[in-house]
Design a protein around this motif. Structure first.
Motif, PDB file in Angstrom:
ATOM      1  N   THR A  67       0.863  -1.185   0.000  1.00  0.00           N
ATOM      2  CA  THR A  67       0.000   0.000   0.000  1.00  0.00           C
ATOM      3  C   THR A  67       0.899   1.235   0.000  1.00  0.00           C
ATOM      4  O   THR A  67       2.021   1.180   0.505  1.00  0.00           O
ATOM      5  CB  THR A  67      -0.941   0.032   1.222  1.00  0.00           C
ATOM      6  OG1 THR A  67      -0.229  -0.417   2.367  1.00  0.00           O
ATOM      7  CG2 THR A  67      -2.144  -0.857   1.029  1.00  0.00           C
TER       8      THR A  67
ATOM      9  N   SER B 165      -0.335   7.957  -5.579  1.00  0.00           N
ATOM     10  CA  SER B 165      -1.106   8.516  -4.465  1.00  0.00           C
ATOM     11  C   SER B 165      -0.550   9.867  -4.024  1.00  0.00           C
ATOM     12  O   SER B 165      -1.257  10.648  -3.399  1.00  0.00           O
ATOM     13  CB  SER B 165      -1.117   7.549  -3.287  1.00  0.00           C
ATOM     14  OG  SER B 165       0.174   7.428  -2.741  1.00  0.00           O
ATOM     15  N   PHE B 200      -6.387   0.226  -2.324  1.00  0.00           N
ATOM     16  CA  PHE B 200      -5.053   0.275  -2.925  1.00  0.00           C
ATOM     17  C   PHE B 200      -4.411  -1.106  -2.899  1.00  0.00           C
ATOM     18  O   PHE B 200      -3.815  -1.550  -3.874  1.00  0.00           O
ATOM     19  CB  PHE B 200      -4.149   1.272  -2.184  1.00  0.00           C
ATOM     20  CG  PHE B 200      -4.097   2.615  -2.834  1.00  0.00           C
ATOM     21  CD1 PHE B 200      -3.463   2.783  -4.067  1.00  0.00           C
ATOM     22  CD2 PHE B 200      -4.676   3.717  -2.224  1.00  0.00           C
ATOM     23  CE1 PHE B 200      -3.417   4.032  -4.655  1.00  0.00           C
ATOM     24  CE2 PHE B 200      -4.636   4.959  -2.820  1.00  0.00           C
ATOM     25  CZ  PHE B 200      -4.003   5.117  -4.036  1.00  0.00           C
TER      26      PHE B 200
END
Lengths: 222, 225
Positions: A67, B165, B200
């Motif tokens: 992530t 991001s 994600f």
């Protein structure tokens, strides 16, 4: 089109930029050390014989590696305080996010290094009657650590670059202070260019240092 | 400690926001992937070239972009670059430029290292059966080199998706930005950011599985050769 560059804006206000640089160094070193500790801890959990320990550790490591750092920083800064009912300042939030994420990457490096050691080394040590701990300390780790150092340094380099993302939660690192300064003075061109070049010099120096260490290790092995 | 009441269902009612965010994240990633491949091949070949006219600028480009944080590059392209060239620039394009050039620098190094890893003998063999430089490159060297590049490149693609991001900080409406906006409107940061993180993960983890698979498969193939 021609733009009048005036770097005097940068030099007149260099104090705030230096302060930011100190902030960068602080968060980078703190999370590097804490990250190594977290990494050792997660690696030993992941390599444990007990599935109750190894499975959750594996899931956590994979989740944190897969992530984005920015998402983790935001999660720790905005979401975690609600869960644990404690206010976190940007430094604490960043420290948690960085040391957890780089800890996961470090854990994989530790595990990879230890598992890369040939089976026969373990067997040899065992046949000499060494205990598990002695085996680890005298036979396995001395060989494994050498293999771990290059990827550890690479990850630490990524960590240092990643500290800039702290600017998104208003931690005053070099990037954040530069952004504040350039919006105060309306001089983003000089200040941002200077900041980028400063990071370039700083990081080139670090990567040069890392390469020197790497070649020394290579040589020592021969 | 106060018992926290989870309300995931309420937050998930705003699914169109998450979906829009994911679509933009995917769009950014795809454009960047294509740029990384094309740019990486061009800059990597220049870096590999023995001609200083190509080699030096390529080396400088690669080192400069690998040794600065990608966030700084994005901010520079968003705040400084438009003033320099006298053009308004949307966050989307600043993010593409910043992340894109960074990715090109990394993939160029992967490309060059892959070609350089092929033994001299392969070139000589190509030459010996009458192939010229480009023929040996295309028929002998590249097919072997590409295999060696794939695992490193796949890892890079994961980093690429993650770095999109960062664009949220300059108001590009990708997944994290959408989550941020939503959390500020409905005051449910806990659920919102958790959902963002999971989404994600769901986008990136398949790429990781593919990387593990490719690493294993290519290793096995190389051993059997």
């Amino acid at each position: 089109m021609g733009y009048d560059w005036d770097f005097s804006y940068v030099f007149k206000n260099q104090g705030i930029l230096w302060e930011g640089f100190v902030g960068t160094i602080q968060i980078a070193t703190a999370s590097l050390f804490l990250g190594l500790v977290v990494g050792l801890f997660l690696a030993s959990l992941r390599m444990s014989k007990y599935r109750l320990l190894s499975i959750p550790a594996t899931c956590l490591i994979e989740f944190l590696r897969m992530t984005p750092l920015m998402v983790q920083i935001f999660w720790v800064f905005f979401a975690l305080p609600i869960l644990i009912d404690v206010r976190l300042d940007p430094f604490a939030a960043g420290l948690i996010a960085f040391s957890m994420q780089s800890g996961s990457f470090f854990a994989e490096v530790f595990r990879g290094g230890i598992q890369s050691i040939d089976r026969s080394q373990w067997e040899g040590a065992k046949s000499l009657g060494m205990t598990n701990l002695k085996m680890m300390r005298r036979i396995i780790l001395p060989q494994a650590v050498r293999r771990m150092i290059p990827p550890l340094m690479e990850r630490s380099f990524e960590l240092i670059k990643g500290t800039t993302q702290m600017a998104a939660i208003s931690y005053s690192d070099l990037l954040y202070n530069a952004m504040v300064l350039s919006s105060q003075l309306y001089r983003p061109v000089e200040i941002m260019t200077f900041t980028a070049l400063f990071y370039l010099c700083f990081l080139t120096l670090i990567s040069f240092g890392m390469r020197t260490i790497e070649t020394r290790i290579e040589k020592a092995r021969e | 400690m106060i018992e926290y009441e989870w309300k995931f269902r309420e937050v998930l009612e705003y699914w169109p926001a998450f979906l829009n965010g994911m679509a933009l994240t995917a769009q950014l990633s795809l454009i960047l992937l294509i740029a990384a491949i094309l740019g990486g091949v061009i800059v990597g070949s220049a870096r590999y070239s023995k001609n200083r006219f190509f080699n030096w600028p390529a080396t400088f480009f690669i080192e400069a972009f690998r040794n600065t944080p990608v966030f700084v590059q994005i901010i520079w392209f968003f705040f400084a670059f438009p003033i320099l060239i006298g053009v308004q620039m949307e966050g989307f394009y600043a993010a593409l430029l910043g992340i894109g050039l960074n990715m090109i620098a990394y993939s160029a190094e992967i490309f060059r290292a892959g070609i350089q890893s092929i033994e001299r003998g392969q070139w000589e063999a190509g030459r010996a059966i009458g192939m010229n430089y480009f023929q040996s490159m295309r028929r002998v060297v590249l097919p072997q080199a590409i295999r060696r590049m794939i695992p490193a490149f796949a890892n890079r693609v994961i980093e690429l998706v993650k770095s999109t991001s960062i664009a949220s900080t300059i108001a590009v409406g990708e997944l994290l930005y959408q989550g941020h906006q939503l959390a500020n409107t409905i005051y449910r940061p806990m659920e919102t950011y958790t959902i963002v993180a999971v989404l994600f993960f769901l986008m990136i983890y398949p790429l990781a599985l593919l990387t593990y698979f490719l690493e294993k498969k290519l290793n096995v193939d190389m051993r059997s050769n």
